[in-house]
Design a protein around this motif. Structure first.
Motif, short mmCIF file in Angstrom:
data_model
loop_
_atom_site.label_atom_id
_atom_site.label_comp_id
_atom_site.label_asym_id
_atom_site.label_seq_id
_atom_site.Cartn_x
_atom_site.Cartn_y
_atom_site.Cartn_z
N ASN A 38 0.85 -1.19 0.00
CA ASN A 38 0.00 0.00 0.00
C ASN A 38 0.89 1.24 0.00
O ASN A 38 1.24 1.77 1.03
CB ASN A 38 -0.92 -0.01 1.23
CG ASN A 38 -1.79 1.23 1.30
OD1 ASN A 38 -1.63 2.16 0.55
ND2 ASN A 38 -2.72 1.22 2.24
N ARG A 39 1.23 1.68 -1.18
CA ARG A 39 2.12 2.85 -1.29
C ARG A 39 1.34 4.16 -1.29
O ARG A 39 1.93 5.23 -1.22
CB ARG A 39 2.94 2.73 -2.57
CG ARG A 39 3.90 1.56 -2.51
CD ARG A 39 4.79 1.51 -3.73
NE ARG A 39 5.65 0.35 -3.64
CZ ARG A 39 5.49 -0.75 -4.34
NH1 ARG A 39 4.50 -0.84 -5.19
NH2 ARG A 39 6.31 -1.76 -4.20
N SER B 88 -1.52 5.16 0.87
CA SER B 88 -1.84 5.78 2.16
C SER B 88 -0.97 5.32 3.31
O SER B 88 -0.90 5.98 4.34
CB SER B 88 -3.31 5.51 2.51
OG SER B 88 -3.52 4.13 2.67
N PRO C 148 2.31 5.33 3.90
CA PRO C 148 3.32 6.27 4.43
C PRO C 148 2.71 7.33 5.35
O PRO C 148 3.28 7.66 6.38
CB PRO C 148 3.90 6.91 3.16
CG PRO C 148 3.73 5.85 2.13
CD PRO C 148 2.39 5.20 2.45
N THR C 149 1.51 7.80 5.03
CA THR C 149 0.83 8.79 5.88
C THR C 149 0.46 8.17 7.22
O THR C 149 0.64 8.79 8.27
CB THR C 149 -0.44 9.30 5.17
OG1 THR C 149 -0.06 9.81 3.90
CG2 THR C 149 -1.11 10.38 5.98
N HIS C 150 -0.05 6.93 7.20
CA HIS C 150 -0.41 6.25 8.45
C HIS C 150 0.83 6.02 9.32
O HIS C 150 0.79 6.20 10.53
CB HIS C 150 -1.06 4.90 8.16
CG HIS C 150 -2.37 5.00 7.45
ND1 HIS C 150 -3.42 5.77 7.90
CD2 HIS C 150 -2.80 4.43 6.30
CE1 HIS C 150 -4.44 5.67 7.08
NE2 HIS C 150 -4.09 4.86 6.09
N GLU D 41 3.68 7.78 9.31
CA GLU D 41 4.13 9.06 9.85
C GLU D 41 3.30 9.48 11.06
O GLU D 41 3.84 9.94 12.07
CB GLU D 41 4.08 10.14 8.77
CG GLU D 41 5.17 9.99 7.73
CD GLU D 41 5.05 11.01 6.61
OE1 GLU D 41 4.29 11.99 6.75
OE2 GLU D 41 5.73 10.83 5.59
N ALA D 42 1.98 9.31 10.96
CA ALA D 42 1.11 9.66 12.09
C ALA D 42 1.41 8.78 13.29
O ALA D 42 1.48 9.25 14.43
CB ALA D 42 -0.36 9.53 11.68
N HIS D 43 1.61 7.48 13.04
CA HIS D 43 1.91 6.53 14.12
C HIS D 43 3.22 6.92 14.82
O HIS D 43 3.29 6.96 16.04
CB HIS D 43 2.00 5.13 13.52
CG HIS D 43 2.25 4.05 14.50
ND1 HIS D 43 1.29 3.63 15.42
CD2 HIS D 43 3.34 3.27 14.74
CE1 HIS D 43 1.79 2.65 16.16
NE2 HIS D 43 3.02 2.42 15.76
N SER E 145 4.67 9.88 14.81
CA SER E 145 4.59 11.20 15.46
C SER E 145 3.90 11.12 16.81
O SER E 145 4.09 11.98 17.67
CB SER E 145 3.85 12.19 14.55
OG SER E 145 2.49 11.90 14.51
#
Length: 107
Positions: free
Chosen positions: A87-88, A90, A92-94, A96-98, A100
């Protein structure tokens, strides 16, 4: 034929509906859809367990024989498993949030 782990026959496994324990990160709409399809679903909120620690959620699911629906990144962190995905779009966004929020992924 009987499953040696559960003692259930294959026929019982095919006709028995799955039971779910739903973590706080999963929407109540998902719960409603599953219940509408006839599944046995318990959301932590149903039992006033919104603040139940993650390790106790895993224990509760196992004791009750339920499949845990949870945020995959938190589960991977807790269970010390690696994430393999294609899953390229979404993921990476998940991730990064994890990260952070102080989370981590094993490996």
């Amino acid at each position: 034929m009987v499953d040696s782990r559960t003692g259930l026959s294959i026929q019982n496994c095919l006709t028995t509906k799955m039971k779910f324990l739903v973590d706080m990160g999963i929407s109540l709409r998902t719960v409603s859809c599953l219940r509408g399809d006839g599944y046995d679903v318990v959301h932590l909120r149903d039992e006033g367990l919104q603040r139940l620690p993650d390790n106790e959620i895993l224990i509760k699911a196992r004791i009750e024989g339920r499949i845990l629906l949870t945020d995959v990144l938190c589960y991977l962190q807790l269970s010390q498993r690696l994430l393999v995905t294609d899953n390229r779009a979404s993921m990476p966004t998940h991730l990064e949030a994890h990260w952070s929020e102080g989370g981590y992924i094993w490996g």
